[in-house]
Motif scaffolding. Structure first.
Motif, PDB file in Angstrom:
ATOM      1  N   LEU A 114      38.755 -49.751  52.163  1.00  0.00           N
ATOM      2  CA  LEU A 114      39.235 -50.506  53.608  1.00  0.00           C
ATOM      3  C   LEU A 114      39.867 -47.892  53.418  1.00  0.00           C
ATOM      4  O   LEU A 114      40.077 -47.914  54.479  1.00  0.00           O
ATOM      5  CB  LEU A 114      39.465 -50.902  53.569  1.00  0.00           C
ATOM      6  CG  LEU A 114      41.382 -50.862  54.601  1.00  0.00           C
ATOM      7  CD1 LEU A 114      40.442 -50.805  56.147  1.00  0.00           C
ATOM      8  CD2 LEU A 114      41.750 -52.522  54.647  1.00  0.00           C
ATOM      9  N   GLY A 115      40.357 -48.452  52.137  1.00  0.00           N
ATOM     10  CA  GLY A 115      41.648 -46.986  52.853  1.00  0.00           C
ATOM     11  C   GLY A 115      40.988 -46.235  52.526  1.00  0.00           C
ATOM     12  O   GLY A 115      41.351 -44.507  53.047  1.00  0.00           O
ATOM     13  N   ASP A 137      38.370 -50.168  64.577  1.00  0.00           N
ATOM     14  CA  ASP A 137      36.703 -50.244  63.522  1.00  0.00           C
ATOM     15  C   ASP A 137      36.864 -50.941  62.692  1.00  0.00           C
ATOM     16  O   ASP A 137      36.135 -51.171  62.244  1.00  0.00           O
ATOM     17  CB  ASP A 137      35.378 -49.854  64.731  1.00  0.00           C
ATOM     18  CG  ASP A 137      35.292 -49.834  65.767  1.00  0.00           C
ATOM     19  OD1 ASP A 137      35.832 -50.601  66.488  1.00  0.00           O
ATOM     20  OD2 ASP A 137      34.761 -48.755  66.763  1.00  0.00           O
ATOM     21  N   THR A 138      37.520 -49.580  61.953  1.00  0.00           N
ATOM     22  CA  THR A 138      37.272 -49.930  60.279  1.00  0.00           C
ATOM     23  C   THR A 138      37.910 -50.809  59.699  1.00  0.00           C
ATOM     24  O   THR A 138      37.676 -51.499  59.249  1.00  0.00           O
ATOM     25  CB  THR A 138      37.962 -48.321  59.859  1.00  0.00           C
ATOM     26  OG1 THR A 138      36.933 -47.408  60.136  1.00  0.00           O
ATOM     27  CG2 THR A 138      37.541 -48.044  58.799  1.00  0.00           C
ATOM     28  N   LEU A 139      39.529 -51.639  60.147  1.00  0.00           N
ATOM     29  CA  LEU A 139      39.918 -52.096  59.754  1.00  0.00           C
ATOM     30  C   LEU A 139      39.206 -53.580  60.699  1.00  0.00           C
ATOM     31  O   LEU A 139      39.210 -54.401  59.449  1.00  0.00           O
ATOM     32  CB  LEU A 139      41.210 -52.284  61.076  1.00  0.00           C
ATOM     33  CG  LEU A 139      42.421 -51.197  60.975  1.00  0.00           C
ATOM     34  CD1 LEU A 139      43.686 -51.217  61.496  1.00  0.00           C
ATOM     35  CD2 LEU A 139      43.108 -51.605  58.609  1.00  0.00           C
ATOM     36  N   VAL A 144      40.050 -57.067  58.369  1.00  0.00           N
ATOM     37  CA  VAL A 144      42.299 -57.905  58.605  1.00  0.00           C
ATOM     38  C   VAL A 144      41.877 -58.268  59.981  1.00  0.00           C
ATOM     39  O   VAL A 144      42.703 -59.269  60.082  1.00  0.00           O
ATOM     40  CB  VAL A 144      42.459 -56.003  59.053  1.00  0.00           C
ATOM     41  CG1 VAL A 144      44.501 -56.370  59.473  1.00  0.00           C
ATOM     42  CG2 VAL A 144      41.663 -54.980  57.350  1.00  0.00           C
ATOM     43  N   GLY A 145      41.807 -58.643  60.767  1.00  0.00           N
ATOM     44  CA  GLY A 145      41.031 -59.699  62.019  1.00  0.00           C
ATOM     45  C   GLY A 145      42.460 -59.053  63.277  1.00  0.00           C
ATOM     46  O   GLY A 145      42.474 -58.212  63.386  1.00  0.00           O
ATOM     47  N   VAL A 146      41.742 -59.380  64.351  1.00  0.00           N
ATOM     48  CA  VAL A 146      42.249 -58.334  65.580  1.00  0.00           C
ATOM     49  C   VAL A 146      43.761 -58.607  65.757  1.00  0.00           C
ATOM     50  O   VAL A 146      44.270 -57.633  66.279  1.00  0.00           O
ATOM     51  CB  VAL A 146      42.119 -59.526  67.116  1.00  0.00           C
ATOM     52  CG1 VAL A 146      41.498 -58.879  68.772  1.00  0.00           C
ATOM     53  CG2 VAL A 146      40.072 -59.716  66.736  1.00  0.00           C
ATOM     54  N   GLY A 360      38.258 -55.749  52.051  1.00  0.00           N
ATOM     55  CA  GLY A 360      39.757 -55.892  51.202  1.00  0.00           C
ATOM     56  C   GLY A 360      40.480 -56.398  52.110  1.00  0.00           C
ATOM     57  O   GLY A 360      42.035 -57.211  52.137  1.00  0.00           O
ATOM     58  N   GLY A 361      40.716 -56.530  53.660  1.00  0.00           N
ATOM     59  CA  GLY A 361      41.474 -56.842  55.175  1.00  0.00           C
ATOM     60  C   GLY A 361      41.369 -58.152  54.863  1.00  0.00           C
ATOM     61  O   GLY A 361      42.365 -58.846  55.811  1.00  0.00           O
ATOM     62  N   ILE A 362      40.611 -59.936  54.257  1.00  0.00           N
ATOM     63  CA  ILE A 362      40.412 -60.977  54.338  1.00  0.00           C
ATOM     64  C   ILE A 362      41.926 -61.004  53.151  1.00  0.00           C
ATOM     65  O   ILE A 362      42.489 -61.758  54.012  1.00  0.00           O
ATOM     66  CB  ILE A 362      39.534 -61.797  53.528  1.00  0.00           C
ATOM     67  CG1 ILE A 362      39.363 -62.878  54.061  1.00  0.00           C
ATOM     68  CG2 ILE A 362      39.474 -60.845  52.163  1.00  0.00           C
ATOM     69  CD1 ILE A 362      39.520 -62.814  54.813  1.00  0.00           C
TER      70      ILE A 362
END
Length: 400
Positions: A114-115, A137-139, A144-146, A360-362
């Motif tokens: 992600l980073g 879009d990447t997030l 990561v969630g809206v 990883g945004g989870i």
């Protein structure tokens, strides 16, 4: 004539000596066959007297014999003592401190982290609307969630506008600060694994769906606690799969931790309660209870999970309910988290398969969904690849 007389005398003397020797020699007592009457004596050749002609020199069957083990080895004065039950060599779990260093290295090597993607976008000379859409879009792709995504993009746009020109170092610092705020470092991520003043051990209930690595996570968590000098008892309340109990028992044996288990198909709540009873008797610090993996849409199974928790609460409150989630499941993991939290009041999340993934945004999404922190993360397949989640170390791994 004289010579003949002398020879005769000598011959007579020899014969006389032989006869005297025969008379003086003790007569050999023959074996008297047992007659069955009282007072009968049976003498055995080779035992009661030296065997003679006609005697059986074979050692009688009832004579004690010496085995090979009774014979001394050459150069050894006493028989060697053999320990038939050698002590099991216990493994020494790796210290918990610094485990995230390995995660940092793995994430930094991942070309889809992600980073890395965000840094590439934010380092462009011109950030137009198309670029910001790519950031968004990447997030979203990283789960990561809206809601959190929109918040982060808005803050990044504001700060970039204020900065004006940007160096790579400024972009990295900016992204690190915003991601760290998104991960919520203020949440309490400590595990409640301290023995209660009344002598009752802390109780940790581990739940999750099939395939998330739940039983393996319980075994790894036991190693984490052992490395912290905790006395642990495992409860194999997954009674639907005999392999689950065997697997958990093996994890425990490797670090000297006992496992309480029941027969296949036994009542899971009963096994969990027995584990708590055993932990109390052994004065353990913590009891870890593994439960059967179940789908969140199976009402009967979820009700049974609630029963396990209620039975454990007869002795006192359950200190931790850890939900094990696969970091690669994305939004489906959020649905699981929501249902499990309604049934057993989840207090913390364990994310497995987090290393080297763009998902990883989870971490952000599940914390926002439940309002509870990610407390542990799985870093790989090794026995000590489970570590306490440290927000700063995690974000540093993403933006390195």
């Amino acid at each position: 004539m004289v010579t003949v007389i002398v020879l005769v005398v000598v011959l007579l003397l020899v014969l006389a000596g032989v006869a005297a020797a025969a008379l003086l020699a003790p007569r050999r007592r023959r074996v008297v066959p047992p007659s069955g009457g009282r007072g009968s004596t049976v003498l055995q050749p080779g035992v009661d007297y030296p065997p003679g002609v006609g005697d059986d020199v074979t050692v009688p069957r009832d004579t004690p014999t010496r085995t090979l083990e009774d014979l001394p080895l050459p150069g050894v004065e006493e028989p060697l003592e053999v320990d038939e039950t050698p002590e099991l060599l216990l493994e020494r779990p790796e210290p918990v401190a610094g485990r995230l260093v390995r995660l940092r290295a793995r994430l930094s090597r991942s070309q889809t982290s992600l980073g890395r993607g965000l840094l590439a976008l934010l380092s462009r000379d011109s950030l137009d609307e198309d670029t910001w859409e790519e950031v968004e879009d990447t997030l979203l792709t990283a789960d990561v969630g809206v809601g959190p995504t929109q918040e982060l993009v808005e803050r990044l746009r504001t700060r970039v506008r204020v900065l004006g020109t940007r160096s790579p170092e400024q972009v990295r610092d900016l992204l690190r600060e915003e991601l760290l705020a998104l991960v919520a470092p203020e949440l309490d991520r400590t595990l409640a694994t301290t023995r209660h003043p009344d002598g009752r051990p802390a109780v940790v209930l581990v739940v999750g769906v099939n395939g998330t690595g739940k039983t393996t996570t319980v075994g790894k968590l036991a190693r984490v606690l052992v490395s912290e000098e905790k006395d642990v008892v495992l409860g194999a309340a997954d009674t639907f799969r005999a392999a689950a109990a065997e697997q958990l028992t093996t994890w425990g044996e490797r670090v000297g931790v006992p496992t309480v288990r029941g027969p296949e198909g036994a009542d899971p709540a009963s096994v969990a309660y027995d584990a708590l009873e055993q932990g109390t008797q052994l004065e353990a610090d913590v009891v870890l209870v593994d439960t059967a993996g179940r789908l969140q849409n199976k009402v009967g199974l979820m009700d049974e999970l609630g029963k396990v928790k209620r039975v454990l609460e007869r002795k006192g409150p359950v200190d931790e309910v850890l939900l094990v989630l696969d970091a690669t499941t994305g939004q489906n993991g959020l649905i699981q988290a929501r249902v499990f939290s309604e049934v057993v009041a989840v207090t913390g999340i364990v994310l497995t398969k987090l290393d080297g993934t763009a998902k990883g945004g989870i971490v952000v999404a599940v914390q926002r969904e439940l309002g509870v922190p990610v407390k542990l993360v799985g870093l790989g397949e090794g026995p000590d690849d489970l570590a306490p989640f440290e927000p700063a170390a995690f974000v540093d791994a993403l933006v390195e």
